[in-house]
Design an enzyme around this catalytic site. Structure first.
Site, PDB file in Angstrom:
ATOM      1  N   ARG A 257       0.543  -0.324   1.977  1.00  0.00           N
ATOM      2  CA  ARG A 257      -0.844  -1.020   2.469  1.00  0.00           C
ATOM      3  C   ARG A 257      -0.565  -2.680   2.216  1.00  0.00           C
ATOM      4  NH1 ARG A 257      -2.636   2.934  -1.190  1.00  0.00           N
ATOM      5  NH2 ARG A 257      -3.941   4.469  -0.178  1.00  0.00           N
ATOM      6  N   LYS A 282      -5.766   1.723  -5.372  1.00  0.00           N
ATOM      7  CA  LYS A 282      -6.811   2.523  -5.249  1.00  0.00           C
ATOM      8  C   LYS A 282      -6.911   3.758  -6.515  1.00  0.00           C
ATOM      9  CE  LYS A 282      -7.990   2.366  -0.278  1.00  0.00           C
ATOM     10  NZ  LYS A 282      -8.507   3.394   0.859  1.00  0.00           N
ATOM     11  N   HIS A 367      -2.114  -2.102   9.142  1.00  0.00           N
ATOM     12  CA  HIS A 367      -2.621  -0.949   8.840  1.00  0.00           C
ATOM     13  C   HIS A 367      -2.055   0.274   9.825  1.00  0.00           C
ATOM     14  CE1 HIS A 367      -4.082   1.315   5.352  1.00  0.00           C
ATOM     15  NE2 HIS A 367      -4.715   1.930   6.277  1.00  0.00           N
ATOM     16  N   TYR A 402      -4.254  12.220   9.617  1.00  0.00           N
ATOM     17  CA  TYR A 402      -3.268  11.932  10.482  1.00  0.00           C
ATOM     18  C   TYR A 402      -2.714  13.267  11.362  1.00  0.00           C
ATOM     19  CZ  TYR A 402      -2.747   8.159   6.987  1.00  0.00           C
ATOM     20  OH  TYR A 402      -3.025   7.201   6.405  1.00  0.00           O
TER      21      TYR A 402
END
Length: 430
Positions: A257, A282, A367, A402
């Site tokens: 990220r 995160k 991203h 995904y």
């Protein structure tokens, strides 16, 4: 310091009214911030114009200089006098951070309330700094909508109609997904107030949230050939190009990220062990990844000919204020003032190189390279568990997003249909 910049006319600046006594220290601070000596000279050449404007506003000494009076000297249009505009902005920073010339303004009632709530979210609920910022922004806007600054008692008489009017006010400038976050922030604040006995319980359940369907939008992904073409289009002859190539190569190789890229430090690259330590914001853990030869070469090229060149080109004249500030972060700003990058800088760099490359890239953020990396791994035959571990996901549910991008693979799952249909065949009764 002024003697080094202006050996013959340095007294012209130290004798200036109001700001003359602090200009020597201001110049040292500029060089410590990473400004080149040429740029520092431009600051000082605009100093006489700043003094004239200060005197026109009745400022005769440094003690009478306030933040508002200093900012009032800035040109209305910064392009009319760019050097003066920059001087006012940086002089205000110097007076505030180094001289403590301006006392910090007293917090308003809304700011005190938001600060108290942020402390609760941080210490009790353990929220990350970025989450605290989002919650604080929503709560501050809600309190301003309730006119809490002048009528704090209105909060105790809070009704559902007040919540609806606030959401109707902020709704038109928000998407459904963003408005859903705003509702979540507001509900958390209402529960906090109810637990303290300031408002009745149950108000948080009376807010309608916009309907957002899971999977209604496909994740952003590019063909892997486009990602490689974008990397090859980056001009690596300049320090900025070397830095940006290294950043985007990290994203394309490991699916990082933007926030993870800018927080990498020199200590996170373990050259002898040939591995990288990626702090996970995160999950608040660490992800260890192998250091590939391609990434290692790009990082070495940036460190030797990019990062090191930032300070070399700025230190043309030695000064007595000590060396510029050193940073342990891997990626730094190319422009003055020096400092570490923010995630928005990665987005701006991605947009700039996408435009220069001429490639068909419809996305505005870096991203999409992370999503492209995940799809590339999926089509390479890797399992979902392996892809999730590489991306730093805690659950397979996050990685399954995904799967919706593997359109070619999904076509193979569909059953083949006959080319022709025999309509004369008798129908089977149900």
């Amino acid at each position: 310091m002024l003697v080094d910049l202006f050996p013959r006319v340095h007294q012209r600046y130290t004798s200036l009214a109001v700001i003359g006594p602090i200009l020597d220290g201001y110049g040292t601070w500029l060089l410590q911030q990473g400004y080149s000596t040429d740029r520092a000279r431009k600051h000082f050449r605009a100093a006489p114009r700043l003094v004239r404007r200060l005197q026109q506003r009745g400022v005769r000494s440094l003690t009478s200089l306030t933040h508002a009076r200093l900012w009032g000297c800035a040109p209305t249009d910064s392009q009319e006098d760019p050097d003066l505009a920059v001087l006012v902005r940086q002089m205000a920073r110097y007076c505030e951070s180094e001289l403590s010339l301006y006392p910090p303004p007293a917090l308003t009632r809304i700011e005190r309330r938001v600060a108290t709530y942020r402390t609760y979210l941080e210490q009790v609920r353990g929220f990350a700094p970025s989450t605290l910022t989002h919650h604080g922004r929503t709560v501050g806007e809600f309190l301003a909508h309730m006119d809490y600054e002048t009528h704090p008692t209105r909060l105790a008489a809070l009704e559902r109609q007040d919540l609806d009017t606030f959401l109707c006010a902020v709704g038109p400038r928000q998407s459904r997904a963003s408005l859903q976050h705003v509702v979540g922030h507001l509900r958390a604040f209402l529960r906090f107030l109810a637990s303290a006995g300031e408002i009745p319980t149950g108000l948080d359940t009376q807010i309608d949230t916009p309907r957002v369907y899971r999977g209604e939008q496909l994740p952003r992904a590019l063909p892997w050939e486009t990602v490689r073409a974008l990397l090859q289009s980056i001009d690596r002859s300049s320090p900025m190009g070397r830095r940006d190539y290294a950043m985007f190569l990290l994203i394309a190789t490991y699916g990082l990220r933007a926030c993870e890229v800018v927080t990498l430090t020199l200590d996170d690259v373990q050259w002898r062990a040939e591995r990288l330590c990626i702090p996970q914001r995160k999950t608040r853990g660490a992800l260890w990844l192998p250091l590939t030869d391609e990434v290692g070469t790009a990082l070495l090229d940036y460190l030797r000919h990019g990062r090191a060149a930032f300070n070399v080109r700025r230190q043309r004249v030695p000064f007595r204020g000590g060396p510029p500030r050193s940073y342990r972060e891997l990626f730094l700003r190319c422009r003055t003032p020096t400092g570490v990058l923010k995630p928005t800088a990665v987005t701006e760099a991605f947009q700039a190189w996408s435009k220069r490359s001429g490639l068909a890239i419809p996305f505005q953020g870096a991203h999409c390279v992370r999503h492209s990396y995940a799809v590339h791994l999926l089509r390479s035959g890797l399992s979902l568990k392996t892809i999730g571990d590489l991306l730093g996901h805690r659950t397979l549910e996050s990685t399954c997003v995904y799967l919706r991008l593997a359109v070619d693979d999904l076509r193979d799952v569909a059953l083949p249909l006959p080319a022709t249909v025999d309509r004369s065949a008798p129908k089977v009764a149900s």
